[in-house]
Design an enzyme around this catalytic site. Structure first.
Site, PDB file in Angstrom:
ATOM      1  CG  HIS A 155     -30.028   2.253  62.790  1.00 20.29           C
ATOM      2  ND1 HIS A 155     -29.171   1.003  61.975  1.00 20.29           N
ATOM      3  CD2 HIS A 155     -30.969   2.045  63.642  1.00 20.29           C
ATOM      4  CE1 HIS A 155     -29.969   0.362  63.141  1.00 20.29           C
ATOM      5  NE2 HIS A 155     -31.043   0.843  64.015  1.00 20.29           N
TER       6      HIS A 155
ATOM      7  CE  LYS B  88     -32.830 -10.667  67.928  1.00 21.92           C
ATOM      8  NZ  LYS B  88     -33.791  -9.690  67.920  1.00 21.92           N
TER       9      LYS B  88
ATOM     10  NE  ARG C 156     -38.110   0.879  61.383  1.00 22.20           N
ATOM     11  CZ  ARG C 156     -37.541  -0.225  62.085  1.00 22.20           C
ATOM     12  NH1 ARG C 156     -36.719  -0.372  61.529  1.00 22.20           N
ATOM     13  NH2 ARG C 156     -37.483  -0.800  63.192  1.00 22.20           N
TER      14      ARG C 156
ATOM     15  CB  SER D  88     -30.747  -4.688  61.446  1.00 23.69           C
ATOM     16  OG  SER D  88     -29.661  -2.950  62.169  1.00 23.69           O
TER      17      SER D  88
HETATM   18  P1  ADP Z   1     -33.951  -2.708  63.308  1.00 22.73           P
HETATM   19  O1  ADP Z   1     -33.581  -3.461  63.622  1.00 22.73           O
HETATM   20  O2  ADP Z   1     -35.091  -2.528  63.240  1.00 22.73           O
HETATM   21  O3  ADP Z   1     -33.056  -1.377  62.587  1.00 22.73           O
HETATM   22  P2  ADP Z   1     -32.944  -1.619  65.815  1.00 22.73           P
HETATM   23  O4  ADP Z   1     -32.972  -1.950  66.899  1.00 22.73           O
HETATM   24  O5  ADP Z   1     -31.948  -1.408  65.560  1.00 22.73           O
HETATM   25  O6  ADP Z   1     -33.854  -1.972  64.904  1.00 22.73           O
HETATM   26  O7  ADP Z   1     -33.853   0.421  65.472  1.00 22.73           O
HETATM   27  C1  ADP Z   1     -33.055   1.482  66.945  1.00 22.73           C
HETATM   28  C2  ADP Z   1     -33.493   2.516  66.444  1.00 22.73           C
HETATM   29  O8  ADP Z   1     -33.270   3.066  65.225  1.00 22.73           O
HETATM   30  C3  ADP Z   1     -35.360   2.088  66.404  1.00 22.73           C
HETATM   31  O9  ADP Z   1     -35.842   3.169  66.848  1.00 22.73           O
HETATM   32  C4  ADP Z   1     -35.928   2.392  65.000  1.00 22.73           C
HETATM   33  O10 ADP Z   1     -37.652   2.345  65.103  1.00 22.73           O
HETATM   34  C5  ADP Z   1     -35.022   2.824  65.043  1.00 22.73           C
HETATM   35  N1  ADP Z   1     -34.535   2.886  63.337  1.00 22.73           N
HETATM   36  C6  ADP Z   1     -34.747   1.505  62.637  1.00 22.73           C
HETATM   37  N2  ADP Z   1     -34.716   1.655  61.604  1.00 22.73           N
HETATM   38  C7  ADP Z   1     -34.900   3.339  60.606  1.00 22.73           C
HETATM   39  C8  ADP Z   1     -35.022   3.806  60.190  1.00 22.73           C
HETATM   40  N3  ADP Z   1     -34.724   3.113  58.953  1.00 22.73           N
HETATM   41  N4  ADP Z   1     -35.922   4.664  59.826  1.00 22.73           N
HETATM   42  C9  ADP Z   1     -35.841   5.437  61.311  1.00 22.73           C
HETATM   43  N5  ADP Z   1     -35.292   5.199  62.183  1.00 22.73           N
HETATM   44  C10 ADP Z   1     -35.138   3.858  62.058  1.00 22.73           C
END
Ligand code: ADP
Length: 159
Positions: free
Chosen positions: A17, A41, A90, A127
């Protein structure tokens, strides 16, 4: 002023993130990280806890703000005059759904979506996978800031 939002669950925030947020902060005048509130959730951390962790690990970026929101993201953007959403991509598996959402958001409110390709270092990191690894005692150093690793350990130990 060029403004964008970086939306997500951030349960908890990871280095993946932060990589996207940092790169957006270098390109835009103001980046708002919006924690999506999802009543159905629960998550490992409350929305307030997620915001607290985000505040600790983003305070060095002067142009990054934090907020939370329940409802349609395009309504959030429209109400605040924010024309675009930044999302990290990703893998191909992210693409189908993200493309649909981007097209829907543009159709609904003319809000654009800009995709930033993940750094190779974090392309496997989410996450949910992070929480699974941590729950089984795996080492998450390097995947999250130290303060997040600490809070994860405390929470999984019942704190
Ligand atoms: P997650 O639970 O899959 O980490 P989130 O809903 O918290 O997802 O993610 C928010 C944003 O951050 C999304 O646009 C997601 O694609 C991006 N994101 C999450 N992890 C990564 C990563 N490892 N690299 C790039 N972008 C990411």
């Amino acid at each position: 002023m060029r403004k964008v939002v970086c939306p997500g669950s951030f349960d908890p925030v990871t280095n993946g993130h932060l990589d996207i947020v940092g790169r957006a902060a270098a390109l835009f005048d103001e980046v708002t990280i919006v924690v999506a509130i999802n009543q159905s959730k629960a998550g490992l951390f409350s929305v307030e806890e997620r915001l607290e962790l985000l505040a600790e690990v983003t305070h060095h970026w002067a142009n990054v703000r934090l907020d939370s929101f329940e409802g349609l993201l395009v309504d959030y953007c429209r109400d605040r005059g924010i024309p675009a959403i930044v999302k990290g991509l990703r893998a191909v598996s992210d693409f189908d759904y993200e493309l649909q959402m981007a097209q829907m958001n543009r159709q609904l409110a003319g809000v654009e979506t800009l995709f930033v390709p993940t750094s190779a270092t974090y392309s496997y990191l989410s996450s949910s996978l992070l929480k699974e690894v941590a729950a089984h005692g795996g080492d998450v150093a390097g995947l999250v800031p130290d303060v997040v690793a600490l809070r994860l350990r405390e929470r999984l130990a019942g704190g």
